[in-house]
Design a protein around this motif. Structure first.
Motif, short mmCIF file in Angstrom:
data_model
loop_
_atom_site.label_atom_id
_atom_site.label_comp_id
_atom_site.label_asym_id
_atom_site.label_seq_id
_atom_site.Cartn_x
_atom_site.Cartn_y
_atom_site.Cartn_z
N VAL A 22 0.87 -1.18 0.00
CA VAL A 22 0.00 0.00 0.00
C VAL A 22 0.90 1.23 0.00
O VAL A 22 1.82 1.33 0.82
CB VAL A 22 -0.93 0.01 1.22
N HIS A 24 1.68 5.57 -0.49
CA HIS A 24 1.25 6.95 -0.24
C HIS A 24 1.74 7.83 -1.38
O HIS A 24 2.89 7.71 -1.82
CB HIS A 24 1.84 7.43 1.09
N SER A 45 -3.58 7.63 -2.17
CA SER A 45 -3.10 6.27 -1.89
C SER A 45 -3.05 5.49 -3.19
O SER A 45 -3.60 5.91 -4.21
CB SER A 45 -4.03 5.58 -0.88
N THR A 56 -4.06 3.46 -9.02
CA THR A 56 -4.62 4.49 -8.15
C THR A 56 -5.86 5.08 -8.80
O THR A 56 -6.34 4.56 -9.82
CB THR A 56 -3.56 5.58 -7.85
N GLY A 152 -4.90 2.42 3.01
CA GLY A 152 -4.60 3.75 2.51
C GLY A 152 -4.21 4.71 3.60
O GLY A 152 -4.01 4.33 4.76
N ASN A 190 -7.81 8.60 1.24
CA ASN A 190 -8.05 7.20 0.86
C ASN A 190 -8.13 7.04 -0.66
O ASN A 190 -7.96 5.92 -1.18
CB ASN A 190 -9.36 6.68 1.45
N GLY A 193 -6.70 4.23 -2.97
CA GLY A 193 -6.24 3.11 -2.16
C GLY A 193 -6.79 1.78 -2.63
O GLY A 193 -7.88 1.70 -3.20
#
Length: 240
Positions: A22, A24, A45, A56, A152, A190, A193
């Protein structure tokens, strides 16, 4: 419609699989609101697939005419993302070459239908992870009532600032064409994510979070775009 009571996301205290994949995103735009002399920063995310590619939301990385994207920083496998944890940075030339948001521009103002194209792919240019904890398989279709997970970096009332990895768990509430709803509380950050189901110990991506309790479902049109992106990335490998 998702119920009014939502399951809360929790901060991640241990990076167990598949949370290491996951990611960023910190994006920087040149924006007409700043008269082109200031920067607008946002967070989002993403999911890392095949060790090299990000999946994404398109609205995270789309090159809007009045707010064009000129920088993206990526952190993965982090409970807290900071400037020191960045594993990949994309400049303007990278963005033009490696970011694909197929079809999103054409449905930008199409109300609910804008979500039909709200997914994007990023080629990081090189592998950043050997393992592949997230699988992308068009044969795996989520079912209403099935347990699912959301990873996320939410902000707002859930986490401020939006740089702490959270995990949410709930169930699939509904599936309507290209949208999937779930009973997990979500917030800005989020967006993009990964949403996944776990079957026989394997973690399958089934959607990308795009809105309040909603994901853009991985269906036939998504996989057509995904497979086209992979073929294009393979052909251009080593040219960036």
């Amino acid at each position: 419609m998702a119920p009014s009571v939502r399951e809360k996301q929790s901060p991640v205290t241990q990076l167990s699989s598949p949370l290491e994949a996951v990611c960023h995103l910190t994006t920087r735009r040149r924006n007409i609101k700043k008269l082109w002399i200031g920067d607008v920063y946002s967070t989002g995310s993403a999911a890392l697939a095949q060790g090299r590619y990000l999946i994404t939301a398109a609205h995270n990385v789309y090159d809007y005419p009045l707010g064009w994207l000129d920088h993206v920083d990526v952190s993965c496998n982090q409970k807290t993302a900071t400037a020191e944890t960045v594993i990949a940075s994309l400049n303007r030339e990278h963005i033009k070459q490696r970011v694909s948001a197929p079809g999103y521009a054409w449905r930008l103002h199409g109300a609910e239908r804008k979500f039909e194209f709200d997914f994007a792919f990023i080629d990081l240019g090189t592998s950043v992870m050997d393992d592949d904890p997230f699988l992308v398989d068009e044969r795996v279709v989520p079912r209403v009532g099935e347990a699912l997970f959301l990873g996320g970096y939410p902000g707002g009332d859930i986490s401020h600032p939006a740089n702490k990895l959270h995990l949410g768990s709930g169930v699939v509430v509904g599936i309507d064409n290209n949208l999937m709803t779930y009973d997990i509380e979500t917030a800005t950050g989020n967006s993009g994510g990964p949403v996944w189901v776990t079957r026989e110990g394997k973690h399958y991506l089934v959607g990308v979070h795009v809105s309040d309790g909603r994901a853009r479902l991985f269906n036939a049109s998504f996989f057509t775009a995904w497979n086209r992106f992979l073929k294009s990335a393979e052909k251009s490998s080593g040219t960036h």
